[in-house]
Design an enzyme around this catalytic site. Structure first.
Site, mmCIF file in Angstrom:
data_model
loop_
_atom_site.group_PDB
_atom_site.id
_atom_site.type_symbol
_atom_site.label_atom_id
_atom_site.label_comp_id
_atom_site.label_asym_id
_atom_site.label_seq_id
_atom_site.Cartn_x
_atom_site.Cartn_y
_atom_site.Cartn_z
ATOM 1 N N ASP A 9 34.730 81.619 50.953
ATOM 2 C CA ASP A 9 34.690 80.629 49.885
ATOM 3 C C ASP A 9 35.947 79.769 50.064
ATOM 4 O O ASP A 9 36.912 80.193 50.710
ATOM 5 C CB ASP A 9 34.700 81.351 48.532
ATOM 6 N N ASP A 11 37.564 77.212 47.340
ATOM 7 C CA ASP A 11 38.424 77.076 46.152
ATOM 8 C C ASP A 11 38.854 78.455 45.637
ATOM 9 O O ASP A 11 38.013 79.241 45.195
ATOM 10 C CB ASP A 11 37.669 76.359 45.019
ATOM 11 N N GLY A 46 32.793 79.159 41.327
ATOM 12 C CA GLY A 46 31.613 79.290 42.180
ATOM 13 C C GLY A 46 30.395 78.529 41.706
ATOM 14 O O GLY A 46 29.417 78.388 42.432
ATOM 15 N N ARG A 49 29.082 71.696 39.854
ATOM 16 C CA ARG A 49 29.758 70.789 38.912
ATOM 17 C C ARG A 49 28.947 70.605 37.622
ATOM 18 O O ARG A 49 29.489 70.695 36.522
ATOM 19 C CB ARG A 49 29.982 69.436 39.595
ATOM 20 N N SER A 116 31.284 73.536 46.646
ATOM 21 C CA SER A 116 31.907 72.242 46.361
ATOM 22 C C SER A 116 31.438 71.115 47.276
ATOM 23 O O SER A 116 31.416 71.254 48.498
ATOM 24 C CB SER A 116 33.429 72.363 46.492
ATOM 25 N N ASN A 118 33.182 68.547 47.492
ATOM 26 C CA ASN A 118 34.453 68.010 47.994
ATOM 27 C C ASN A 118 34.991 68.795 49.193
ATOM 28 O O ASN A 118 36.106 68.522 49.662
ATOM 29 C CB ASN A 118 35.504 68.022 46.878
ATOM 30 N N ASP A 170 36.356 84.697 45.440
ATOM 31 C CA ASP A 170 37.191 84.911 44.248
ATOM 32 C C ASP A 170 36.376 84.789 42.962
ATOM 33 O O ASP A 170 36.938 84.898 41.874
ATOM 34 C CB ASP A 170 38.352 83.910 44.198
HETATM 35 C C1 BG6 Z 1 33.284 75.775 43.570
HETATM 36 C C2 BG6 Z 1 34.234 75.984 42.419
HETATM 37 O O1 BG6 Z 1 33.924 76.098 44.766
HETATM 38 O O2 BG6 Z 1 32.840 74.422 43.622
HETATM 39 C C3 BG6 Z 1 33.590 75.531 41.134
HETATM 40 O O3 BG6 Z 1 34.600 77.340 42.330
HETATM 41 C C4 BG6 Z 1 33.131 74.080 41.267
HETATM 42 O O4 BG6 Z 1 34.519 75.666 40.087
HETATM 43 C C5 BG6 Z 1 32.176 73.961 42.443
HETATM 44 O O5 BG6 Z 1 32.483 73.653 40.071
HETATM 45 C C6 BG6 Z 1 31.706 72.522 42.684
HETATM 46 O O6 BG6 Z 1 32.791 71.750 43.096
HETATM 47 P P1 BG6 Z 1 32.791 70.167 43.250
HETATM 48 O O7 BG6 Z 1 34.037 69.891 44.042
HETATM 49 O O8 BG6 Z 1 31.536 69.799 43.993
HETATM 50 O O9 BG6 Z 1 32.815 69.601 41.880
HETATM 51 MG MG MG Z 2 36.141 80.136 44.632
#
Ligand code: BG6
Ligand code: MG
Length: 213
Positions: A9, A11, A46, A49, A116, A118, A170
């Protein structure tokens, strides 16, 4: 070797962007005058969004339309990317960097499995954009953790079976996703007490206790 691949993972495992998610959600919740704290934040780990936004809005007295929710999720992402924009390779800890290099030298296949969208931007910021053998992220999946899709995609990219991979997570939702997909799971941080995980890590380098290198 017991495992051939390791799926991380992002984040809260590879880097501390989980803290930036918290700060960005807190800023949005404060704007909307909705109570938000770290306990609620742990439920967002995890989770996608939009699903995270629904959890944040549970404490609101108002009901919002889908288009209002789209604006809020965009606002949160703007706050979040402001924080990501300040990151540099110095935000990758020596411990994580050195452990990843040891695992790479021991010929494990290494992948990212993150919800994510991002992910590519974060990997670029911390200087890991060409490090992993595969990157499976929120841009390629339709179901977020605890669905195992993101890990199954990562294993496919590595050409490995789930049972030959170790997932490092995590988030409780991520541990559940790993177990649901037939992976072995090492849990760290908020998820380290999760009894569904095969291993509980007190630090990232703890991984080396359980893996042959
Ligand atoms: C996960 C995070 O890795 O990504 C979550 O733990 C988050 O908290 C999810 O909401 C989506 O992320 P993003 O960057 O696409 O908003
Ligand atoms: Mg995480």
């Amino acid at each position: 070797m017991k495992y051939q691949g390791i799926i991380f993972d992002l984040d809260g495992v590879i880097c501390s962007t989980d803290e930036y998610h918290y700060q960005a959600w807190k800023r949005l919740a404060d704007n909307l005058k909705i109570p938000f704290d770290r306990t609620i934040n742990n439920r967002l780990r995890g989770v996608s969004r939009m699903a995270s936004l629904d959890i944040v809005l549970e404490k609101s007295e108002n009901r919002y339309t889908e288009s209002e929710k789209a604006v809020f999720s965009e606002m949160k992402n703007t706050y979040y990317r402001e924080l990501l924009g300040r990151m540099s390779p110095e935000d990758l800890s020596d411990e994580v960097k050195e452990t990843l290099v040891i695992l790479r030298n021991a010929h494990y296949k290494l992948a990212i499995g993150s919800s994510s969208k991002n992910t590519p931007y974060i990997l670029e910021r911390i200087g890991l954009n060409v490090f992993f053998d595969a990157v499976s992220d929120g841009n390629q999946i339709t179901h977020s953790k605890p669905d195992p899709e993101v890990f199954i995609k990562a294993a496919q990219m590595l050409a490995l079976k789930p049972e030959d991979c170790l997932v490092v997570e995590d988030a409780h939702a991520g541990v559940e996703a790993g177990v649901n997909g037939g992976f072995h799971v090492a849990a760290i941080g908020d998820a380290s007490t999760d009894s569904r995980a095969d291993y509980s890590l007190t630090s990232f380098k703890d991984l080396l206790k359980y893996l042959e290198t």
